[in-house]
Design a protein around this motif. Structure first.
Motif, PDB file in Angstrom:
ATOM      1  N   LEU A  66      84.664   7.693  10.759  1.00 53.55           N
ATOM      2  CA  LEU A  66      85.570   8.580  10.022  1.00 53.55           C
ATOM      3  C   LEU A  66      87.000   8.054  10.013  1.00 53.55           C
ATOM      4  O   LEU A  66      87.774   8.339   9.102  1.00 53.55           O
ATOM      5  CB  LEU A  66      85.579   9.979  10.652  1.00 53.55           C
ATOM      6  N   PHE A  67      87.340   7.289  11.050  1.00 51.62           N
ATOM      7  CA  PHE A  67      88.722   6.821  11.224  1.00 51.62           C
ATOM      8  C   PHE A  67      88.858   5.311  11.004  1.00 51.62           C
ATOM      9  O   PHE A  67      89.875   4.728  11.348  1.00 51.62           O
ATOM     10  CB  PHE A  67      89.205   7.198  12.630  1.00 51.62           C
ATOM     11  N   GLY A  68      87.827   4.703  10.436  1.00 48.31           N
ATOM     12  CA  GLY A  68      87.901   3.284  10.098  1.00 48.31           C
ATOM     13  C   GLY A  68      87.891   2.349  11.291  1.00 48.31           C
ATOM     14  O   GLY A  68      88.427   1.230  11.212  1.00 48.31           O
ATOM     15  N   VAL A  69      87.265   2.760  12.393  1.00 49.99           N
ATOM     16  CA  VAL A  69      87.214   1.910  13.589  1.00 49.99           C
ATOM     17  C   VAL A  69      86.315   0.713  13.344  1.00 49.99           C
ATOM     18  O   VAL A  69      85.274   0.807  12.683  1.00 49.99           O
ATOM     19  CB  VAL A  69      86.697   2.724  14.802  1.00 49.99           C
ATOM     20  N   ASP A  70      86.712  -0.426  13.886  1.00 44.49           N
ATOM     21  CA  ASP A  70      85.901  -1.638  13.789  1.00 44.49           C
ATOM     22  C   ASP A  70      84.526  -1.381  14.413  1.00 44.49           C
ATOM     23  O   ASP A  70      84.437  -0.892  15.548  1.00 44.49           O
ATOM     24  CB  ASP A  70      86.594  -2.778  14.543  1.00 44.49           C
ATOM     25  N   PRO A  71      83.427  -1.693  13.697  1.00 45.73           N
ATOM     26  CA  PRO A  71      82.084  -1.416  14.229  1.00 45.73           C
ATOM     27  C   PRO A  71      81.803  -2.106  15.562  1.00 45.73           C
ATOM     28  O   PRO A  71      81.044  -1.574  16.382  1.00 45.73           O
ATOM     29  CB  PRO A  71      81.156  -1.944  13.127  1.00 45.73           C
ATOM     30  N   GLY A  72      82.394  -3.267  15.778  1.00 42.80           N
ATOM     31  CA  GLY A  72      82.194  -3.938  17.054  1.00 42.80           C
ATOM     32  C   GLY A  72      82.685  -3.098  18.215  1.00 42.80           C
ATOM     33  O   GLY A  72      82.061  -3.054  19.288  1.00 42.80           O
ATOM     34  N   GLN A  73      83.806  -2.409  18.029  1.00 47.11           N
ATOM     35  CA  GLN A  73      84.349  -1.554  19.081  1.00 47.11           C
ATOM     36  C   GLN A  73      83.498  -0.291  19.264  1.00 47.11           C
ATOM     37  O   GLN A  73      83.180   0.099  20.391  1.00 47.11           O
ATOM     38  CB  GLN A  73      85.789  -1.162  18.752  1.00 47.11           C
ATOM     39  N   LEU A  75      80.380   0.216  18.498  1.00 42.61           N
ATOM     40  CA  LEU A  75      79.063  -0.095  19.047  1.00 42.61           C
ATOM     41  C   LEU A  75      79.134  -0.319  20.553  1.00 42.61           C
ATOM     42  O   LEU A  75      78.247   0.106  21.298  1.00 42.61           O
ATOM     43  CB  LEU A  75      78.468  -1.330  18.358  1.00 42.61           C
ATOM     44  N   ARG A  76      80.195  -0.964  21.024  1.00 40.29           N
ATOM     45  CA  ARG A  76      80.347  -1.151  22.468  1.00 40.29           C
ATOM     46  C   ARG A  76      80.526   0.195  23.171  1.00 40.29           C
ATOM     47  O   ARG A  76      79.911   0.449  24.215  1.00 40.29           O
ATOM     48  CB  ARG A  76      81.534  -2.075  22.765  1.00 40.29           C
ATOM     49  N   ASP A 135      86.318  -3.013  29.440  1.00 40.05           N
ATOM     50  CA  ASP A 135      86.522  -4.367  28.922  1.00 40.05           C
ATOM     51  C   ASP A 135      87.447  -4.324  27.697  1.00 40.05           C
ATOM     52  O   ASP A 135      87.253  -3.503  26.799  1.00 40.05           O
ATOM     53  CB  ASP A 135      85.169  -4.960  28.524  1.00 40.05           C
ATOM     54  N   PRO A 136      88.444  -5.203  27.624  1.00 41.21           N
ATOM     55  CA  PRO A 136      89.323  -5.244  26.445  1.00 41.21           C
ATOM     56  C   PRO A 136      88.583  -5.474  25.137  1.00 41.21           C
ATOM     57  O   PRO A 136      89.121  -5.154  24.062  1.00 41.21           O
ATOM     58  CB  PRO A 136      90.274  -6.404  26.748  1.00 41.21           C
ATOM     59  N   ALA A 137      87.358  -5.996  25.199  1.00 43.65           N
ATOM     60  CA  ALA A 137      86.588  -6.184  23.969  1.00 43.65           C
ATOM     61  C   ALA A 137      86.258  -4.848  23.307  1.00 43.65           C
ATOM     62  O   ALA A 137      86.021  -4.786  22.096  1.00 43.65           O
ATOM     63  CB  ALA A 137      85.289  -6.940  24.267  1.00 43.65           C
ATOM     64  N   THR A 138      86.266  -3.754  24.083  1.00 46.79           N
ATOM     65  CA  THR A 138      85.975  -2.441  23.512  1.00 46.79           C
ATOM     66  C   THR A 138      87.177  -1.871  22.783  1.00 46.79           C
ATOM     67  O   THR A 138      87.034  -1.234  21.733  1.00 46.79           O
ATOM     68  CB  THR A 138      85.505  -1.480  24.617  1.00 46.79           C
ATOM     69  N   HIS A 139      88.377  -2.088  23.321  1.00 45.93           N
ATOM     70  CA  HIS A 139      89.614  -1.694  22.636  1.00 45.93           C
ATOM     71  C   HIS A 139      90.774  -2.441  23.279  1.00 45.93           C
ATOM     72  O   HIS A 139      90.825  -2.561  24.510  1.00 45.93           O
ATOM     73  CB  HIS A 139      89.840  -0.183  22.736  1.00 45.93           C
ATOM     74  N   PRO A 140      91.722  -2.939  22.475  1.00 50.11           N
ATOM     75  CA  PRO A 140      92.827  -3.712  23.066  1.00 50.11           C
ATOM     76  C   PRO A 140      93.797  -2.879  23.894  1.00 50.11           C
ATOM     77  O   PRO A 140      94.490  -3.420  24.760  1.00 50.11           O
ATOM     78  CB  PRO A 140      93.537  -4.307  21.843  1.00 50.11           C
TER      79      PRO A 140
END
Length: 309
Positions: A66-73, A75-76, A135-140
């Motif tokens: 709904l908020f345009g979040v990157d799917p990689g984030q 999904l993690r 993990d920073p890979a989930t969100h900076p």
């Protein structure tokens, strides 16, 4: 959204979560680790891979969308929620808890391996969930990651899922004088909101946190998540009465046999079905301010009530 379109979206997310969990549960030692014992890893893979609707990560991914979040984030974050869910199933199935022999049509971990391996597998799946979120890979943003960890911890712990399981065991008469308790309707609703509803609601909340939702948006999504979680549990109680073990991939009628308090028992089957449908409708109504972009979440609320497995 039509049911076949929802099924397709559910399957796509389930496949993506399966692939991510498979990648997380590999033999390769990560930085900061010493070794990954093969038996423990195999037990974790048995508990986390190869089944389930993956509804909780689906809710995280679709809310974040709904908020345009990157799917990689998203999904993690969804994988972290699913790891907690899988841990809870592993521990629920233990002889000291619900003592189930099958889960998703397969032997439970304590049957496929042994009790000690099942306990450690559950512990490690839970720990891995918070490693993934941190993990920073989930969100900076460290602040955002901390908020994600807080939401999942509160839903999983003393005032959420684990606390709900303790209330459930106490109601069975596991402690003190050993007599099963007759729970009031209010007590049943509280237990279910903790044991099942808290993690489902957190799945939505985590997607909202990832997306930087406004306080008003988070409040509406909170209503949605809690209503969906309650509808899901009532539907589960109904299925325990009406479905076959083959449909569910696990034993049925166990709640009834143990005298567990459910809304089916408290209200009667017909009233419980009306309650389920009313909760599903309340979840849909909570999304009125989100437009057509929330159609998938609306369909998920209906699915939670209408599912047959």
């Amino acid at each position: 959204m039509k049911s076949d379109a929802l099924a397709s979206r559910l399957a796509q997310t389930a496949d993506a979560i399966e692939a991510l969990l498979d990648a997380l549960l590999v033999e390769t030692v990560r930085e900061g680790e010493i070794a990954r014992p093969a038996r423990l890893l195999a037990a974790m893979r048995h508990g986390a891979l190869g089944g389930g609707k993956r509804l909780r990560p689906f809710l995280t991914v679709e809310t974040a969308r709904l908020f345009g979040v990157d799917p990689g984030q998203s999904l993690r974050a969804g994988a972290a929620v699913e790891l907690v869910h899988c841990y809870s199933l592993v521990h629920d199935d233990l002889p000291a808890m619900d003592d189930d022999d099958t889960r998703r049509g397969r032997p439970t971990i304590h049957k496929a391996f042994d009790e000690a391996s099942a306990i450690l597998a559950g512990d490690t799946l839970l720990t891995l969930a918070f490693e993934v979120l941190a993990d920073p890979a989930t969100h900076p943003s460290g602040e955002t990651r901390a908020a994600l960890v807080l939401a999942l911890a509160r839903a999983s712990g003393l005032g959420g899922m684990a606390g709900g399981q303790m209330l459930d065991l106490a109601a069975e008469g596991r402690f003190e004088d050993g007599a099963a308790a007759t729970l009031s309707e209010t007590e049943i609703r509280r237990l279910q909101a903790m044991k099942t509803g808290a993690l489902l609601a957190a799945s939505v909340e985590i997607g909202a946190v990832l997306g930087g939702a406004s306080p008003e948006q988070r409040a509406a999504l909170g209503i949605y998540g809690r209503a969906l979680g309650a509808a899901f549990q009532v539907a589960d109680d109904i299925l325990d009465v009406e479905a076959s073990p083959e449909q569910l991939g696990k034993a049925t009628a166990k709640d009834q046999d143990r005298g567990k308090g459910t809304l089916v028992q408290a209200l009667g089957l017909g009233a419980a079905k009306r309650e389920r449908d009313g909760l599903s409708a309340a979840a849909v109504a909570a999304l009125a301010g989100f437009g057509t972009e929330a159609d998938t979440l609306r369909a998920a609320a209906r699915f939670a009530a209408e599912r047959r497995s």
